[in-house]
Design an enzyme around this catalytic site. Sequence first.
Site, short mmCIF file in Angstrom:
data_model
loop_
_atom_site.label_atom_id
_atom_site.label_comp_id
_atom_site.label_asym_id
_atom_site.label_seq_id
_atom_site.Cartn_x
_atom_site.Cartn_y
_atom_site.Cartn_z
N TRP A 185 0.86 -1.19 0.00
CA TRP A 185 0.00 0.00 0.00
C TRP A 185 0.89 1.24 0.00
CZ3 TRP A 185 -0.79 3.61 4.20
CH2 TRP A 185 -1.58 4.70 3.78
N GLU A 226 -2.59 -2.45 -3.15
CA GLU A 226 -3.85 -1.93 -2.57
C GLU A 226 -4.13 -0.51 -3.08
OE1 GLU A 226 -3.66 -1.75 1.69
OE2 GLU A 226 -5.76 -1.15 1.91
N LYS A 228 -6.49 3.08 -3.40
CA LYS A 228 -7.20 3.96 -2.47
C LYS A 228 -7.72 5.17 -3.24
CE LYS A 228 -6.77 5.85 2.14
NZ LYS A 228 -6.12 5.75 3.43
N ASP A 259 -9.78 -2.76 -0.25
CA ASP A 259 -10.05 -2.35 1.13
C ASP A 259 -11.44 -1.72 1.16
OD1 ASP A 259 -10.23 -0.49 3.41
OD2 ASP A 259 -8.12 -0.94 3.77
N HIS A 262 -11.83 2.14 0.92
CA HIS A 262 -11.02 2.90 -0.03
C HIS A 262 -11.76 3.36 -1.27
CE1 HIS A 262 -6.80 1.67 1.60
NE2 HIS A 262 -7.61 2.15 2.53
N HIS A 286 -9.14 -6.32 2.37
CA HIS A 286 -8.96 -5.68 3.67
C HIS A 286 -10.35 -5.41 4.18
CE1 HIS A 286 -4.55 -4.12 3.94
NE2 HIS A 286 -4.65 -5.44 3.97
N ASP A 294 -12.82 6.71 5.21
CA ASP A 294 -11.98 5.53 5.48
C ASP A 294 -11.53 5.53 6.95
OD1 ASP A 294 -10.30 3.32 5.04
OD2 ASP A 294 -8.60 4.61 4.56
N ASP A 296 -11.67 3.23 9.28
CA ASP A 296 -11.11 1.98 9.82
C ASP A 296 -11.74 1.58 11.15
OD1 ASP A 296 -8.89 1.17 7.87
OD2 ASP A 296 -8.45 3.29 8.21
N ASP A 326 -8.44 -4.95 8.42
CA ASP A 326 -7.73 -3.67 8.49
C ASP A 326 -8.59 -2.64 9.20
OD1 ASP A 326 -5.94 -1.66 8.20
OD2 ASP A 326 -6.25 -1.35 6.06
C1 LIG Z 1 -1.67 0.02 7.91
C2 LIG Z 1 -2.19 -0.49 6.60
O1 LIG Z 1 -1.21 -0.81 5.72
C3 LIG Z 1 -3.11 0.50 5.99
O2 LIG Z 1 -4.27 0.50 6.78
C4 LIG Z 1 -3.52 0.26 4.54
O3 LIG Z 1 -3.83 -1.07 4.30
C5 LIG Z 1 -4.67 1.14 4.30
O4 LIG Z 1 -5.75 0.67 4.20
C6 LIG Z 1 -4.47 2.60 4.24
O5 LIG Z 1 -5.64 3.28 4.19
MN LIG Z 2 -6.08 -1.44 3.92
#
Ligand SMILES: C[C@H](O)[C@H](O)[C@@H](O)C(=O)CO
Ligand SMILES: [Mn+2]
Length: 418
Positions: A185, A226, A228, A259, A262, A286, A294, A296, A326
């Site tokens: 990423w 990955e 985004k 993800d 994303h 993810h 985003d 998380d 994630d």
């Molecule tokens: C820490 C990770 O690599 C990170 O969350 C990545 O996967 C991501 O999703 C960044 O937005």
């Molecule tokens: Mn991620």
Amino acid sequence: MDQTILSSYAEAKKLYAKHGIQTDKVLEKLSRIKVSLHCWQGDDVQGFLRKDKALSGGIAVTGNYPGRAETPEQLRQDMEKALSLIPGSHKVNLHAIYADTEEDVDLDRLEPRHFSNWVDWAKEQGIGLDFNPTLFSHPKAEDGFTLSHPDEDIRQFWIRHCRSSRRIAEYFGKELGQPCVTNHWIPDGYKDTPVDRLSPRIRLKESLDEIFKDEISEAYNIDAVESKLFGIGSESYVVGSHEFYLGYTVSRGKAVCLDAGHFHPTEVISSKISSVLMFTNRLLLHVSRPVRWDSDHVVTMDDELMEIARELVRGNLLDRTHIGLDFFDGSINHVAAWVIGTRNTIKALLRAMLEPVDSLRKLEEKRDFTSRLALVEEFKSYPFGAVWDYYCQIQGVPVREQWLDEVKKYEQDILLKR
Ligand SMILES: C[C@H](O)[C@H](O)[C@@H](O)C(=O)CO
Ligand SMILES: [Mn+2]
């Protein structure tokens, strides 16, 4: 064995059997699915290298819940606790900044030996490891660009880091007898509207080609990239967009990482899985939960989680999909966050496996959309919980919310004493 759990399971088994669903077989299949637990939930994405550097790369952790892991030993102890409360055998996903070493080593000089303690631990636990190069929280990522940087020295630094990361992953794969999924990423992007969107993408493509030039057997290492849409401070442009990586992976035989956080807020990864896997061999997920952005958040049993699980089960895509988590929530107990998110992910897969997929498909083909809707809705209240409880019991992990007592005790005995 708890008799109530056994008798509830026996009743549920009969109900599902009427629709041709064999619950024992489902549970056997479920036990073979591995979810990769991300180590970075345990310490708010701090890592052990360069602890002086604040988290960067356009991601953020909020919350100050006490007890987060400060050392590799603590992080392993916490992950062991979490794994003991989750049914099945899984994997642990490391970032490069989690190297376990006394050496003052920069990211481009990391070697397998800096992770030997992790490998010894993974062997003891009987689990596999996944890996990620860390292209953030570092002075050479300060202006938000790494592998697509116009400065050749900076670009080369990150190329060296990613190449060494793949070697570390190969070492994991060889030592642990199962492939390590290495996810790349790259946070690179602009806060404001760029003049030139193309040049950074050309540089990123060239950097990736250089990184992947080292031949490593897929028996040991599987590469993923990955995408985004935006990050904090990269709201207007991210070099590694979805289109960029879809093109890259299709042309290079790599895996896309989708993800859940994303994409545009109303865009869902569940609807992308079947398309992506038509043109790539493998997929990395993810599993996360965006709340307005985003953010998380810890994965909950929401509609999108169920749709992701259904896509994987109905399309028979589990063998080609690597399921990673994630999320990073610093406002709740760090161990509980893993347990909640992972148990939910596994439970969603179980629920999806307990649906009468063949009958539903036939109804759809016959254009009987009324029956399709009726059956889908009725199955939402079928007793999947009885099957889940039984699964937890036979897997030797706490049934229902009993795991919370263990986490509370662990918090008192260990976390609050740190
Ligand atoms: C820490 C990770 O690599 C990170 O969350 C990545 O996967 C991501 O999703 C960044 O937005
Ligand atoms: Mn991620």
